[in-house]
Write a protein that holds these residues in place. Sequence first.
Motif, PDB file in Angstrom:
ATOM      1  N   ALA A   1      -5.637  14.912  29.171  1.00  0.00           N
ATOM      2  CA  ALA A   1      -4.686  15.973  28.820  1.00  0.00           C
ATOM      3  C   ALA A   1      -3.445  16.023  29.710  1.00  0.00           C
ATOM      4  O   ALA A   1      -2.320  16.187  29.208  1.00  0.00           O
ATOM      5  CB  ALA A   1      -5.388  17.322  28.809  1.00  0.00           C
TER       6      ALA A   1
ATOM      7  N   TRP B   1      -9.755  16.111  20.606  1.00  0.00           N
ATOM      8  CA  TRP B   1      -9.740  17.265  19.708  1.00  0.00           C
ATOM      9  C   TRP B   1      -8.825  17.032  18.508  1.00  0.00           C
ATOM     10  O   TRP B   1      -9.073  17.569  17.427  1.00  0.00           O
ATOM     11  CB  TRP B   1      -9.273  18.505  20.467  1.00  0.00           C
ATOM     12  N   TYR B   2      -7.792  16.236  18.706  1.00  0.00           N
ATOM     13  CA  TYR B   2      -6.817  16.020  17.632  1.00  0.00           C
ATOM     14  C   TYR B   2      -6.517  14.526  17.499  1.00  0.00           C
ATOM     15  O   TYR B   2      -5.458  14.056  17.942  1.00  0.00           O
ATOM     16  CB  TYR B   2      -5.527  16.785  17.922  1.00  0.00           C
TER      17      TYR B   2
ATOM     18  N   CYS C   1      -1.149  13.396  28.383  1.00  0.00           N
ATOM     19  CA  CYS C   1      -1.026  13.281  26.926  1.00  0.00           C
ATOM     20  C   CYS C   1       0.158  14.083  26.405  1.00  0.00           C
ATOM     21  O   CYS C   1       0.255  15.288  26.668  1.00  0.00           O
ATOM     22  CB  CYS C   1      -2.317  13.763  26.257  1.00  0.00           C
TER      23      CYS C   1
ATOM     24  N   ARG D   1      -3.568  13.859  12.630  1.00  0.00           N
ATOM     25  CA  ARG D   1      -2.209  14.389  12.713  1.00  0.00           C
ATOM     26  C   ARG D   1      -1.280  13.716  11.695  1.00  0.00           C
ATOM     27  O   ARG D   1      -0.106  14.046  11.595  1.00  0.00           O
ATOM     28  CB  ARG D   1      -1.612  14.118  14.118  1.00  0.00           C
TER      29      ARG D   1
ATOM     30  N   LYS E   1       0.631  15.120  23.495  1.00  0.00           N
ATOM     31  CA  LYS E   1       0.236  16.008  22.404  1.00  0.00           C
ATOM     32  C   LYS E   1      -0.728  17.105  22.857  1.00  0.00           C
ATOM     33  O   LYS E   1      -1.200  17.895  22.048  1.00  0.00           O
ATOM     34  CB  LYS E   1      -0.435  15.190  21.292  1.00  0.00           C
ATOM     35  N   ALA E   2      -1.043  17.173  24.147  1.00  0.00           N
ATOM     36  CA  ALA E   2      -2.053  18.107  24.633  1.00  0.00           C
ATOM     37  C   ALA E   2      -1.603  19.561  24.480  1.00  0.00           C
ATOM     38  O   ALA E   2      -0.421  19.885  24.640  1.00  0.00           O
ATOM     39  CB  ALA E   2      -2.373  17.808  26.093  1.00  0.00           C
ATOM     40  N   ASN E   3      -2.570  20.433  24.155  1.00  0.00           N
ATOM     41  CA  ASN E   3      -2.294  21.865  24.091  1.00  0.00           C
ATOM     42  C   ASN E   3      -3.298  22.617  24.964  1.00  0.00           C
ATOM     43  O   ASN E   3      -4.048  22.012  25.723  1.00  0.00           O
ATOM     44  CB  ASN E   3      -2.324  22.364  22.642  1.00  0.00           C
ATOM     45  N   GLU E   4      -3.333  23.927  24.847  1.00  0.00           N
ATOM     46  CA  GLU E   4      -4.184  24.736  25.715  1.00  0.00           C
ATOM     47  C   GLU E   4      -5.666  24.408  25.525  1.00  0.00           C
ATOM     48  O   GLU E   4      -6.439  24.395  26.490  1.00  0.00           O
ATOM     49  CB  GLU E   4      -3.938  26.225  25.433  1.00  0.00           C
ATOM     50  N   LYS E   5      -6.085  24.163  24.293  1.00  0.00           N
ATOM     51  CA  LYS E   5      -7.484  23.814  24.032  1.00  0.00           C
ATOM     52  C   LYS E   5      -7.850  22.516  24.738  1.00  0.00           C
ATOM     53  O   LYS E   5      -8.930  22.397  25.329  1.00  0.00           O
ATOM     54  CB  LYS E   5      -7.727  23.672  22.530  1.00  0.00           C
ATOM     55  N   CYS E   6      -6.949  21.542  24.703  1.00  0.00           N
ATOM     56  CA  CYS E   6      -7.195  20.256  25.358  1.00  0.00           C
ATOM     57  C   CYS E   6      -7.381  20.429  26.862  1.00  0.00           C
ATOM     58  O   CYS E   6      -8.178  19.720  27.479  1.00  0.00           O
ATOM     59  CB  CYS E   6      -6.037  19.292  25.091  1.00  0.00           C
ATOM     60  N   ARG E   7      -6.626  21.361  27.437  1.00  0.00           N
ATOM     61  CA  ARG E   7      -6.672  21.548  28.892  1.00  0.00           C
ATOM     62  C   ARG E   7      -7.885  22.355  29.356  1.00  0.00           C
ATOM     63  O   ARG E   7      -8.232  22.322  30.531  1.00  0.00           O
ATOM     64  CB  ARG E   7      -5.389  22.231  29.365  1.00  0.00           C
TER      65      ARG E   7
END
Length: 332
Positions: A293, A322-323, A296, A328, A298-304
């Motif tokens: 993450a 996760w994605y 990455c 995508r 493309k990482a978001n809060e869920k990834c972190r």
Amino acid sequence: MDKNEIVLEVKGLSTAFRTEKGWLKAVDGVDFQVKRKEILGIVGESGCGKSVTVQSIMRLYDEKRTVKYGGEVLLEGQNLFQIPFKEMRRIRGEKISMVFQDSLSALNPLMKVGPQIAEAIYIHKKVSEKIAMVQAMDMIQAVGIPTPEKRFYQYPHELSGGMRQRVMIAIALACYPMILIADEPTTALDVTIQAQILELMKKLNREMDMGIILITHDLAVVSQTCERVLVMYLGQVVEEGNTEEVFCYPFHPYTVSLMESIPHMEGERNKPLTTIKGTVPLLNQIPNGCRFAPRCPKANEKCRKESPGLISITKGRKVRCWYPVEERGERT
């Protein structure tokens, strides 16, 4: 994959080392299988756990003081982590062998190369020294070393890098193992010799009915040599599948980044080379959530915050994300 063809099966492999900062896990929950006549590639940046994984399979670390293993390593159904260390010494070389990256340091500088090959045969096959020497000569011829009668009685420093690597392969194959592990076997060689060594490994793979695990940084080598590939990052498998499918349609952002970082011969000459931002973290700095993450795009809060599992996307394809890129709509 036909279960009857599976020679080596790794389940939930973990390897932790004792350090001043406590026990640090270098390999965390690695699973894969190798079948007869298959060449499996393992790729990833330095520090991603590739070499530690295969050296753990061989149990090469100090188990009394510095390392803890977890999971299972099944060779023909036998768990190598549950057998006595003395028995493991017999299995190494006889059933599972390894070719190391630096042949000059791996070979004994005080012994001629022929007797070094013969020693492996003599120890494992329990034959006379005379028979072992004859079989060693057969092996040095099998790996394609020119003027084998002369090279047989030379010391490692008298041989070229390519010849030394062939000697290493001859030692590894002397007892006809079921699994050959090749850890960066061509890194220090020029392109021509590299191609010869890889072609030799493919030839012996077919003729000797064995499986090969090939570790390399060179994605071109994997594409030309391996049927399946594992992509590792920070001690975990992040993608697995058929080599052609993984390279043509990578699912994990890390695999995509690896593919994009390969230099192309065509295109704009002044175009900067694509790189992966940041570096592989130290083992005492493994991030929460997805380990890739922080690097990455493309990482978001869920990834972190949440760690993804290794899930099946299609038959034979697995990804830890996760994605995944496919979801995508970003086919590469």
